[in-house]
Every structure is written in C-alpha cells, then in structure tokens.
Write a protein that holds these residues in place. Sequence first.
Motif, PDB file in Angstrom:
ATOM      1  N   GLU A   7       0.857  -1.195   0.000  1.00 30.30           N
ATOM      2  CA  GLU A   7       0.000   0.000   0.000  1.00 30.30           C
ATOM      3  C   GLU A   7       0.885   1.234   0.000  1.00 30.30           C
ATOM      4  O   GLU A   7       1.788   1.370   0.822  1.00 30.30           O
ATOM      5  CB  GLU A   7      -0.904  -0.019   1.238  1.00 30.30           C
ATOM      6  CG  GLU A   7      -1.609   1.273   1.549  1.00 30.30           C
ATOM      7  CD  GLU A   7      -2.568   1.709   0.456  1.00 30.30           C
ATOM      8  OE1 GLU A   7      -2.388   2.840  -0.062  1.00 30.30           O
ATOM      9  OE2 GLU A   7      -3.477   0.933   0.100  1.00 30.30           O
ATOM     10  N   ASP A   8       0.651   2.158  -0.953  1.00 29.33           N
ATOM     11  CA  ASP A   8       1.519   3.333  -1.067  1.00 29.33           C
ATOM     12  C   ASP A   8       1.115   4.475  -0.146  1.00 29.33           C
ATOM     13  O   ASP A   8       1.929   5.347   0.156  1.00 29.33           O
ATOM     14  CB  ASP A   8       1.572   3.807  -2.519  1.00 29.33           C
ATOM     15  CG  ASP A   8       0.242   4.369  -2.987  1.00 29.33           C
ATOM     16  OD1 ASP A   8      -0.782   3.687  -2.793  1.00 29.33           O
ATOM     17  OD2 ASP A   8       0.220   5.475  -3.546  1.00 29.33           O
ATOM     18  N   GLU A   9      -0.131   4.494   0.318  1.00 28.93           N
ATOM     19  CA  GLU A   9      -0.573   5.555   1.219  1.00 28.93           C
ATOM     20  C   GLU A   9      -0.023   5.286   2.620  1.00 28.93           C
ATOM     21  O   GLU A   9      -0.438   4.343   3.300  1.00 28.93           O
ATOM     22  CB  GLU A   9      -2.096   5.626   1.256  1.00 28.93           C
ATOM     23  CG  GLU A   9      -2.615   6.804   2.052  1.00 28.93           C
ATOM     24  CD  GLU A   9      -4.133   6.832   2.101  1.00 28.93           C
ATOM     25  OE1 GLU A   9      -4.674   7.413   3.064  1.00 28.93           O
ATOM     26  OE2 GLU A   9      -4.770   6.264   1.186  1.00 28.93           O
ATOM     27  N   GLU A  10       0.908   6.121   3.046  1.00 29.33           N
ATOM     28  CA  GLU A  10       1.653   5.839   4.279  1.00 29.33           C
ATOM     29  C   GLU A  10       0.768   5.735   5.514  1.00 29.33           C
ATOM     30  O   GLU A  10       0.934   4.822   6.328  1.00 29.33           O
ATOM     31  CB  GLU A  10       2.714   6.918   4.505  1.00 29.33           C
ATOM     32  CG  GLU A  10       3.590   6.649   5.722  1.00 29.33           C
ATOM     33  CD  GLU A  10       4.662   7.694   5.916  1.00 29.33           C
ATOM     34  OE1 GLU A  10       5.421   7.593   6.891  1.00 29.33           O
ATOM     35  OE2 GLU A  10       4.750   8.611   5.071  1.00 29.33           O
ATOM     36  N   ARG A  13      -1.220   2.494   5.372  1.00 27.86           N
ATOM     37  CA  ARG A  13      -0.320   1.351   5.555  1.00 27.86           C
ATOM     38  C   ARG A  13       0.100   1.213   7.018  1.00 27.86           C
ATOM     39  O   ARG A  13       0.111   0.114   7.568  1.00 27.86           O
ATOM     40  CB  ARG A  13       0.915   1.526   4.671  1.00 27.86           C
ATOM     41  CG  ARG A  13       1.838   0.305   4.678  1.00 27.86           C
ATOM     42  CD  ARG A  13       3.016   0.473   3.716  1.00 27.86           C
ATOM     43  NE  ARG A  13       3.936   1.532   4.117  1.00 27.86           N
ATOM     44  CZ  ARG A  13       4.021   2.704   3.519  1.00 27.86           C
ATOM     45  NH1 ARG A  13       3.274   2.988   2.478  1.00 27.86           N
ATOM     46  NH2 ARG A  13       4.888   3.626   3.950  1.00 27.86           N
ATOM     47  N   SER A  31       5.777  -0.186   0.076  1.00 32.37           N
ATOM     48  CA  SER A  31       5.105   1.065  -0.294  1.00 32.37           C
ATOM     49  C   SER A  31       4.984   1.257  -1.800  1.00 32.37           C
ATOM     50  O   SER A  31       4.381   2.228  -2.251  1.00 32.37           O
ATOM     51  CB  SER A  31       5.857   2.255   0.316  1.00 32.37           C
ATOM     52  OG  SER A  31       7.186   2.311  -0.185  1.00 32.37           O
ATOM     53  N   ASN A  32       5.550   0.337  -2.580  1.00 31.58           N
ATOM     54  CA  ASN A  32       5.458   0.470  -4.033  1.00 31.58           C
ATOM     55  C   ASN A  32       5.565  -0.898  -4.705  1.00 31.58           C
ATOM     56  O   ASN A  32       5.744  -1.920  -4.039  1.00 31.58           O
ATOM     57  CB  ASN A  32       6.535   1.417  -4.562  1.00 31.58           C
ATOM     58  CG  ASN A  32       7.948   0.988  -4.159  1.00 31.58           C
ATOM     59  OD1 ASN A  32       8.328  -0.176  -4.299  1.00 31.58           O
ATOM     60  ND2 ASN A  32       8.738   1.938  -3.640  1.00 31.58           N
ATOM     61  N   TYR A  33       5.448  -0.887  -6.010  1.00 28.42           N
ATOM     62  CA  TYR A  33       5.456  -2.130  -6.795  1.00 28.42           C
ATOM     63  C   TYR A  33       6.772  -2.887  -6.626  1.00 28.42           C
ATOM     64  O   TYR A  33       6.767  -4.099  -6.389  1.00 28.42           O
ATOM     65  CB  TYR A  33       5.234  -1.793  -8.270  1.00 28.42           C
ATOM     66  CG  TYR A  33       5.239  -2.988  -9.195  1.00 28.42           C
ATOM     67  CD1 TYR A  33       4.056  -3.629  -9.551  1.00 28.42           C
ATOM     68  CD2 TYR A  33       6.437  -3.478  -9.722  1.00 28.42           C
ATOM     69  CE1 TYR A  33       4.062  -4.730 -10.398  1.00 28.42           C
ATOM     70  CE2 TYR A  33       6.456  -4.577 -10.557  1.00 28.42           C
ATOM     71  CZ  TYR A  33       5.268  -5.199 -10.894  1.00 28.42           C
ATOM     72  OH  TYR A  33       5.290  -6.303 -11.719  1.00 28.42           O
ATOM     73  N   ASP A  51      -2.843  -3.248  -2.828  1.00 32.27           N
ATOM     74  CA  ASP A  51      -3.434  -2.065  -3.455  1.00 32.27           C
ATOM     75  C   ASP A  51      -3.164  -2.146  -4.960  1.00 32.27           C
ATOM     76  O   ASP A  51      -2.097  -2.621  -5.376  1.00 32.27           O
ATOM     77  CB  ASP A  51      -2.810  -0.798  -2.864  1.00 32.27           C
ATOM     78  CG  ASP A  51      -3.482   0.470  -3.369  1.00 32.27           C
ATOM     79  OD1 ASP A  51      -4.599   0.374  -3.910  1.00 32.27           O
ATOM     80  OD2 ASP A  51      -2.886   1.546  -3.230  1.00 32.27           O
ATOM     81  N   LEU A  54      -0.307   1.681  -7.585  1.00 31.34           N
ATOM     82  CA  LEU A  54       0.983   1.896  -6.952  1.00 31.34           C
ATOM     83  C   LEU A  54       1.785   2.901  -7.774  1.00 31.34           C
ATOM     84  O   LEU A  54       1.601   2.993  -8.991  1.00 31.34           O
ATOM     85  CB  LEU A  54       1.737   0.569  -6.838  1.00 31.34           C
ATOM     86  CG  LEU A  54       1.025  -0.509  -5.999  1.00 31.34           C
ATOM     87  CD1 LEU A  54       1.721  -1.858  -6.145  1.00 31.34           C
ATOM     88  CD2 LEU A  54       0.952  -0.100  -4.535  1.00 31.34           C
ATOM     89  N   PRO A  55       2.665   3.656  -7.137  1.00 29.82           N
ATOM     90  CA  PRO A  55       3.357   4.742  -7.857  1.00 29.82           C
ATOM     91  C   PRO A  55       4.254   4.288  -8.996  1.00 29.82           C
ATOM     92  O   PRO A  55       4.499   5.053  -9.934  1.00 29.82           O
ATOM     93  CB  PRO A  55       4.176   5.424  -6.750  1.00 29.82           C
ATOM     94  CG  PRO A  55       4.318   4.402  -5.677  1.00 29.82           C
ATOM     95  CD  PRO A  55       3.052   3.600  -5.713  1.00 29.82           C
ATOM     96  N   ASP A  56       4.743   3.048  -8.929  1.00 27.10           N
ATOM     97  CA  ASP A  56       5.684   2.598  -9.956  1.00 27.10           C
ATOM     98  C   ASP A  56       5.215   1.343 -10.688  1.00 27.10           C
ATOM     99  O   ASP A  56       6.006   0.653 -11.325  1.00 27.10           O
ATOM    100  CB  ASP A  56       7.059   2.337  -9.334  1.00 27.10           C
ATOM    101  CG  ASP A  56       6.991   1.346  -8.186  1.00 27.10           C
ATOM    102  OD1 ASP A  56       5.878   1.123  -7.643  1.00 27.10           O
ATOM    103  OD2 ASP A  56       8.022   0.766  -7.826  1.00 27.10           O
TER     104      ASP A  56
END
Length: 225
Positions: A7-10, A13, A31-33, A51, A54-56
């Motif tokens: 999950e990227d939302e800190e 998470r 926090s990312n892929y 999630d 994800l940002p990447d």
Amino acid sequence: MKLLIIEDEESLRRSIHQYLTSEGNICDSASNYEQGYQKLSIYDYDCVLLDLTLPDGEGLLLLKYLKKINKTDGVLIISARNSLDQKIEGLSLGADDYLIKPFHLSELYARIQSIVRRRHFNGNSIFHFNEIEIDTTAMEMKVHGKPVYLTKKEFDLLLYFVANKNKVISKAAAIVHIWGDDADMADSFDFIYTHIKNVRKKLTDSGCKDYFQSVYGIGYKFTDK
C-alpha cells in the motif's frame, strides 16, 4: 499469520500494520510495486493485502506474477476502484477477495482470517490433526481434548507446521514465516531448534505423539507417516 501489506498511502499502511500487529500477526510492508515484487519473490505469506494503484506499477501485475511462479499466498485486494470490471479482473487473476476503500480495520481482519481458513483449513477455524485440536480464532491448542499452553511464537510455529504437514520446512523458512523481517537480524537460525524442542516437549508431555521429524541439513517435517 504472516502478512504482507502492499500500500503506497503511508498513513493507511501504518494503520493497517499497527492494527494487524496488535492482533498478534507478523506483518511486512511495501510502499510500491518494486518493494512488493521483491518481498513476494523471497518470502511466502498467509495473505497479501494488495493495493492496485501503486506509484511505480500496477498491482494486478503482481497478481499475474504470483500466478506465473505458482505461489499459493492468499490475496486480498484493497482498492478505491469500485468498478465491477475491475473486481472481476482481480478475482479472475487469482485474488481471493476484493475490499473497497475506505473500510473498517475489523472487517479487513475478518476477511483476512476467512481467506486463511479457506486456504489452509477448509474454511474451519478449528482444525484437527489426529489427537491435536487447534482453534485458530481463540488461539488455543488441545491434545486429547485437554488444553496445552503454548506461547504465541510456539502456537504460530505449530500452526505453520500443521498447515504444511508432510512438507519439509527449512529452518530459514520457519523463522522468516514466524519472525518476519526481524529474522534478518539473527546471527544464525539455530534458535529455531530451541522453540521446536519446547513445542515437542509440551506435546509429548500431554500424551501426544511426536510428529516432528528432523531432516538432516535442511530442517523439519511435521508428519504421521
């Protein structure tokens, strides 16, 4: 249970991690892929909270990756995407459940427990292995109907071996599953011997057969064969 939160939302998470840890679970986070990909490549989990945005990278690609490498980790998608097509795609790719954000943490945990019960214990919260009875909800164990006290780590260790009965489990795999990322700080994996020794003694002292078999140079197997 050993869980992975991707999950990227800190803030979310952290909230999920704190809640699930307070319930006695071992939790890893990504926090990312890329972090999620690395964790899934190395470790096995009872359930992955995934999630999709994800940002990447795209979370659904991680589902495809799990399927490609024949991993059996349970997967619960947690997403703000509420389209029927998205749900169908996620479930068709192998996810066990789909939970729409926002959600109550108690519902999230109930769904995780349901996934793990279905995957390991045929949907039951009470599991039997010969004279052993394990209640995964109450976190209690009985032998011949009489309660046997186990510490939290001992209970998790026994449950892990029973869920993987007849399989050879390496010392490293057992430690990583029960201790999570903290296992990386250990100088050696020899301390798993002490924990298994304690569980074996409590089982046999209560009149249970010793189902732990040492596999030289590798680890242990829990079997009645």
